[in-house]
Write a protein that holds these residues in place. Structure first.
Motif, PDB file in Angstrom:
ATOM      1  N   PHE A  99       0.797  -1.218   0.000  1.00 11.59           N
ATOM      2  CA  PHE A  99       0.000   0.000   0.000  1.00 11.59           C
ATOM      3  C   PHE A  99       0.834   1.276   0.000  1.00 11.59           C
ATOM      4  O   PHE A  99       0.395   2.312  -0.423  1.00 11.59           O
ATOM      5  CB  PHE A  99      -1.108  -0.117   1.023  1.00 11.59           C
ATOM      6  N   MET A 108      -9.306   3.141  -1.035  1.00  9.97           N
ATOM      7  CA  MET A 108      -9.863   3.866   0.127  1.00  9.97           C
ATOM      8  C   MET A 108      -8.871   4.884   0.697  1.00  9.97           C
ATOM      9  O   MET A 108      -8.636   4.935   1.908  1.00  9.97           O
ATOM     10  CB  MET A 108     -10.301   2.873   1.202  1.00  9.97           C
ATOM     11  N   LEU A 109      -8.272   5.667  -0.205  1.00 11.47           N
ATOM     12  CA  LEU A 109      -7.267   6.638   0.257  1.00 11.47           C
ATOM     13  C   LEU A 109      -7.931   7.975   0.602  1.00 11.47           C
ATOM     14  O   LEU A 109      -9.012   8.280   0.123  1.00 11.47           O
ATOM     15  CB  LEU A 109      -6.210   6.847  -0.833  1.00 11.47           C
ATOM     16  N   ILE A 110      -7.221   8.772   1.404  1.00  9.42           N
ATOM     17  CA  ILE A 110      -7.680  10.082   1.899  1.00  9.42           C
ATOM     18  C   ILE A 110      -9.216  10.177   2.031  1.00  9.42           C
ATOM     19  O   ILE A 110      -9.846  11.019   1.389  1.00  9.42           O
ATOM     20  CB  ILE A 110      -7.119  11.258   1.070  1.00  9.42           C
ATOM     21  N   PRO A 111      -9.806   9.300   2.853  1.00  7.91           N
ATOM     22  CA  PRO A 111     -11.275   9.269   2.919  1.00  7.91           C
ATOM     23  C   PRO A 111     -11.920  10.615   3.208  1.00  7.91           C
ATOM     24  O   PRO A 111     -12.994  10.914   2.696  1.00  7.91           O
ATOM     25  CB  PRO A 111     -11.569   8.275   4.038  1.00  7.91           C
ATOM     26  N   GLU A 112     -11.247  11.451   3.997  1.00 11.19           N
ATOM     27  CA  GLU A 112     -11.906  12.708   4.379  1.00 11.19           C
ATOM     28  C   GLU A 112     -11.748  13.802   3.332  1.00 11.19           C
ATOM     29  O   GLU A 112     -12.472  14.779   3.344  1.00 11.19           O
ATOM     30  CB  GLU A 112     -11.422  13.169   5.766  1.00 11.19           C
ATOM     31  N   ARG A 120     -11.136  12.968  -0.260  1.00 12.56           N
ATOM     32  CA  ARG A 120     -11.131  12.525  -1.661  1.00 12.56           C
ATOM     33  C   ARG A 120     -12.232  13.177  -2.494  1.00 12.56           C
ATOM     34  O   ARG A 120     -12.043  13.397  -3.693  1.00 12.56           O
ATOM     35  CB  ARG A 120     -11.145  11.009  -1.768  1.00 12.56           C
ATOM     36  N   THR A 123     -13.848   6.237   9.873  1.00 11.37           N
ATOM     37  CA  THR A 123     -13.350   6.997   8.714  1.00 11.37           C
ATOM     38  C   THR A 123     -12.783   6.063   7.640  1.00 11.37           C
ATOM     39  O   THR A 123     -12.151   6.504   6.701  1.00 11.37           O
ATOM     40  CB  THR A 123     -12.266   8.018   9.111  1.00 11.37           C
ATOM     41  N   LYS A 124     -13.010   4.766   7.837  1.00 13.30           N
ATOM     42  CA  LYS A 124     -12.611   3.737   6.874  1.00 13.30           C
ATOM     43  C   LYS A 124     -11.097   3.652   6.659  1.00 13.30           C
ATOM     44  O   LYS A 124     -10.623   3.219   5.620  1.00 13.30           O
ATOM     45  CB  LYS A 124     -13.332   3.945   5.534  1.00 13.30           C
ATOM     46  N   MET A 125     -10.345   4.099   7.668  1.00 13.90           N
ATOM     47  CA  MET A 125      -8.899   3.984   7.571  1.00 13.90           C
ATOM     48  C   MET A 125      -8.477   2.548   7.899  1.00 13.90           C
ATOM     49  O   MET A 125      -7.399   2.111   7.530  1.00 13.90           O
ATOM     50  CB  MET A 125      -8.201   4.947   8.552  1.00 13.90           C
ATOM     51  N   LYS A 185     -10.152  -1.598   8.683  1.00 12.70           N
ATOM     52  CA  LYS A 185     -11.348  -2.454   8.717  1.00 12.70           C
ATOM     53  C   LYS A 185     -11.632  -2.886  10.154  1.00 12.70           C
ATOM     54  O   LYS A 185     -10.710  -3.123  10.928  1.00 12.70           O
ATOM     55  CB  LYS A 185     -11.122  -3.682   7.842  1.00 12.70           C
ATOM     56  N   ASP A 230      -1.755  10.528   4.562  1.00  5.49           N
ATOM     57  CA  ASP A 230      -2.830   9.548   4.737  1.00  5.49           C
ATOM     58  C   ASP A 230      -2.265   8.166   5.065  1.00  5.49           C
ATOM     59  O   ASP A 230      -2.744   7.487   5.973  1.00  5.49           O
ATOM     60  CB  ASP A 230      -3.653   9.503   3.442  1.00  5.49           C
ATOM     61  N   ARG A 252      -2.561   6.165   8.611  1.00  3.82           N
ATOM     62  CA  ARG A 252      -3.146   4.822   8.661  1.00  3.82           C
ATOM     63  C   ARG A 252      -2.253   3.869   9.481  1.00  3.82           C
ATOM     64  O   ARG A 252      -2.730   3.165  10.361  1.00  3.82           O
ATOM     65  CB  ARG A 252      -3.238   4.310   7.218  1.00  3.82           C
ATOM     66  N   PRO A 284      -8.782  11.915  10.410  1.00  2.00           N
ATOM     67  CA  PRO A 284      -7.950  10.793  10.857  1.00  2.00           C
ATOM     68  C   PRO A 284      -6.662  11.263  11.546  1.00  2.00           C
ATOM     69  O   PRO A 284      -6.201  10.632  12.484  1.00  2.00           O
ATOM     70  CB  PRO A 284      -7.637  10.052   9.560  1.00  2.00           C
ATOM     71  N   LEU A 285      -6.102  12.388  11.074  1.00  2.00           N
ATOM     72  CA  LEU A 285      -4.872  12.899  11.690  1.00  2.00           C
ATOM     73  C   LEU A 285      -5.148  13.349  13.140  1.00  2.00           C
ATOM     74  O   LEU A 285      -4.360  13.062  14.051  1.00  2.00           O
ATOM     75  CB  LEU A 285      -4.333  14.077  10.869  1.00  2.00           C
TER      76      LEU A 285
END
Lengths: 215, 348
Positions: free
Chosen positions: A3, A72-76, A78, B33-35, B37, B163, B167, B247-248
C-alpha cells in the motif's frame, strides 16, 4: 508494504496530471501566437497536441478517481480532490474548444488588435499557471495555496479589462466593417477570456477546500 | 467452580460492556473513517487489551485494593454488579459515565456497608487523578498537535503520504491504546475480585501465571468479547457523533489518551520516575472516554479555540460526583438484599 507502493504511484499520477495542465497552458499560448502570426502548420500541430493532452487528462482523472476509491485513500478529502480534478478538466476542455473553434471559423483578427489578443491569451495562461501552483501546493504545502489563488484573481481581473477593451474596439473600430465580423470577434474574445474564468472557478473551489483542510 | 463463575459473571459483564464501549475510544475513528477495517481493529484491540491486562494490570488494581478490600466473593459480585448497573442506568439517561468512577463508588458503598474505614488518602489520590486525567490529555493533545503540524508544514509531505502514515500510525497507537486500556481499566473489571481470587497460580512452559493474572486474563477475554460482539456499532457511530475529527486528529487523540492511561497504569514508568527523583503518577484506573474528550479539547485549543463546547467539561465534572454517589448507594442497597434476602456472606 504494497500500500506504500500504491501511494507512490498515485502521487506520481497526480503530479503528471498537473504537468499535463501546465503543458496545456503552454500549448494554448504557442497555438494562439502561431494563429495570430499566420503560422498555420504550426497551429495545426498545436491543435493536435491539445487534443491529445485533453484526452490524456480525462483518462488520468478517471484513473486517479478509481484508485482513490478502490484503495480507500484520503477518505476525508477525496471528494474535494475529485472536485478539484473535475473542475480543472474544464480548463483544458475550454483551451481545446477555443483552439478548435479558431481552426473551424478561422476568424480574421485585425492587425491593430493582435497584440491585445496575445496579451489576453498570456493573462489566461498566467491564471492557469498560478492555478496549477495553487493546486500542487494544496497537496504538499497548504499554507501557500492562498498566495497563488490571489495571483489568479489578479490575472483574471486584468484579463477581464482586456476582454472589455477588445469588445469595445470590435464594435467601434471602422476597420471592422460588418456586424457579423464584430459579433464573431466578440465571441472569440469571450472564448479566450473564459479560460481564465474557468481557472478562477477552480481556485474558488480550492479556497473552500483549503479552509476545510487547514490544520 | 460453577458458583465461582456465577460470582465472577458480574465482573465479566462489566468487562464486556467496557470492551463494547471503550474500544471505540481507541479504534472508533480509524474504523468510522474507513482507515482500518473493523475486523483488524477488533483483532489488534483484543490481543493488546489482554497483554495490557495481564502484564500491566496490577498497579491500578492495587490502588483500588487500598481503597477497600472486598473480602467475600459474594460481596465482590455485588460491588461489580452495582457498578455495572450504575453504568447502565447513567447511559440510559444519557449522562456521561465512567466504569472507573462507578467501581470506586461501589467500593466505598461496600466500605460503608461493612463498616470498614475508607482510606481517605487513597480516595483523594483517586479523585485528583480523575481531574488530572482530562487536563493531562488536553495538554498532550495540544502539544502533540502543534508538534505534528509544525513537522508536516516543514516537511511538505504529500497529502496521500500523510494519509498512509496516519493509517499506519493509527494501527500502532491503537495497539498502544488497547494495551493501556487493558492495563489501566482491568482494575475496574476484576480489581474487586483480586482479594478473593478463587484461582491458583499455574506454570506454563516455565512461565508462572499468578492467580491475579488468570483473573485479569479472564476479564480481558470478556473485554475482547465486548469488542467483537458489540463495539462495531459504537465504532461506526463515533465518526458521525461528537467526534467529527479527521484521521490525523484521531491519531493525536488516541495517542494522547493512551499516554494518559499508560501513565496512570505503568508500574515501570512509576519506578523509573522515582529512581530519577521525579514526582511520579499514582496508579489509578481512569476514564478513557474523559481522556479522549480532554485530548479533543487540547486539539481544539491548538486550532484556535473556536467553537469549543466547554459545557462538556461541566458534564464530566458532574460525572465525577454523580457516578460514585449513585454507585455507592446502589451497592449499599444491593449488599443489604444479598445479605438479608439471598443469605449470602458479603463481608467476612
Amino acid at each position: 508494504m504494497k500500500f506504500l507502493g500504491q501511494a507512490k504511484n498515485l502521487i506520481s499520477e497526480i503530479d503528471i496530471f498537473w504537468d499535463n495542465i501546465s503543458r496545456s497552458a503552454l500549448v494554448f499560448r504557442t497555438g494562439m501566437n502561431n494563429y495570430l502570426d499566420g503560422k498555420t502548420k504550426r497551429f495545426q500541430s498545436d491543435l493536435k497536441d491539445i487534443r491529445k493532452l485533453e484526452s490524456d487528462t480525462d483518462v488520468m482523472r478517471r484513473e486517479i478517481k478509481y484508485k482513490l476509491y478502490s484503495h480507500m485513500l484520503i477518505p476525508e478529502s477525496r471528494g474535494d480532490v475529485l472536485g478539484l480534478l473535475e473542475t480543472t478538466d474544464n480548463v483544458v476542455d475550454s483551451i481545446k474548444k477555443v483552439l478548435l473553434q479558431f481552426d473551424i471559423e478561422r476568424p480574421e483578427i485585425p492587425d491593430s488588435m493582435k497584440d491585445e489578443f496575445k496579451e489576453l491569451t498570456q493573462l489566461s495562461v498566467n491564471t492557469v499557471d498560478e492555478m496549477v501552483l495553487a493546486s500542487r501546493a494544496f497537496f504538499r504545502e497548504i499554507s501557500i495555496v492562498n498566495d497563488h489563488i490571489n495571483k489568479v484573481h489578479y490575472y483574471e481581473h486584468e484579463a477581464d479589462k482586456i476582454e472589455e477593451d477588445l469588445k469595445r474596439k470590435s464594435f467601434t473600430s471602422k476597420a471592422i466593417k460588418t456586424l457579423s465580423w464584430k459579433v464573431q470577434l466578440r465571441y472569440f474574445v469571450e472564448r479566450l477570456a473564459r479560460v481564465s474564468d474557468e481557472a478562477e472557478a477552480v481556485c474558488d473551489r480550492l479556497s473552500v477546500y483549503v479552509i476545510k483542510r487547514s490544520f | 467452580m460453577d458458583t465461582i463463575l456465577i460470582f465472577l459473571s458480574s465482573g465479566l459483564f462489566l468487562g464486556w460492556s467496557l470492551g463494547a464501549n471503550d474500544a471505540a475510544n481507541v479504534f472508533g475513528t480509524a474504523v468510522s473513517t474507513k482507515m482500518l477495517k473493523f475486523k483488524w481493529a477488533a483483532i489488534i484491540c483484543s490481543i493488546f487489551v489482554i497483554l495490557g491486562a495481564v502484564i500491566g494490570g496490577a498497579g491500578a488494581s492495587e490502588t483500588l485494593g487500598k481503597l477497600g478490600s472486598v473480602n467475600a466473593i459474594a460481596g465482590s459480585f455485588t460491588v461489580a454488579l452495582a457498578a455495572g448497573l450504575t453504568v447502565f442506568l447513567m447511559t440510559r439517561v444519557k449522562l456521561p459515565v465512567s466504569t472507573s468512577q462507578a467501581i470506586v463508588g461501589a467500593i466505598i458503598g461496600w466500605n460503608f456497608f461493612s463498616g470498614f474505614k475508607t482510606d481517605i488518602s487513597t480516595l483523594t489520590k483517586i479523585v485528583y487523578t480523575w481531574v488530572l486525567c482530562p487536563i493531562l490529555a488536553a495538554i498532550f493533545g495540544f502539544v502533540l498537535y502543534k508538534a505534528l503540524i509544525i513537522y508536516i508544514r516543514r516537511s511538505k509531505i504529500h497529502m496521500i503520504r500523510i494519509d498512509q502514515y496516519t493509517r499506519i500510525g493509527l494501527i500502532f497507537v491503537g495497539a498502544f491504546g488497547s494495551y493501556s486500556l487493558g492495563a489501566n481499566n482491568i482494575a475496574n473489571v476484576m480489581g474487586v475480585f483480586v482479594p478473593v481470587s478463587p484461582f491458583k497460580s499455574i506454570n506454563i512452559a516455565g512461565f508462572t501465571l499468578s492467580n491475579t493474572s488468570i483473573l485479569f486474563f479472564l476479564g480481558a477475554l470478556a473485554i475482547s468479547l465486548g469488542v467483537f460482539t458489540y463495539s462495531k456499532k459504537v465504532m461506526t457511530t463515533v465518526g458521525s457523533d461528537i467526534f467529527r475529527i479527521s484521521p490525523l486528529d484521531a491519531f493525536i487523540v488516541v495517542l494522547s489518551s493512551s499516554l494518559v492511561l499508560f501513565i496512570f497504569a505503568s508500574e515501570g514508568l512509576q519506578a523509573l520516575l522515582i529512581s530519577f527523583g521525579l514526582p511520579s503518577f499514582p496508579l489509578v484506573p481512569v476514564s478513557s472516554s474523559q481522556a479522549v474528550v480532554g485530548a479533543i479539547l487540547g486539539i481544539a485549543i491548538g486550532k484556535g479555540g473556536k467553537n469549543i463546547n466547554f459545557g462538556i467539561m461541566g458534564k464530566i465534572g458532574m460525572g465525577w460526583v454523580l457516578t460514585p454517589f449513585l454507585s455507592g448507594v446502589i451497592t449499599f442497597i444491593m449488599l443489604f438484599f444479598m445479605q438479608n434476602v439471598f443469605m449470602q456472606k458479603v463481608v467476612l
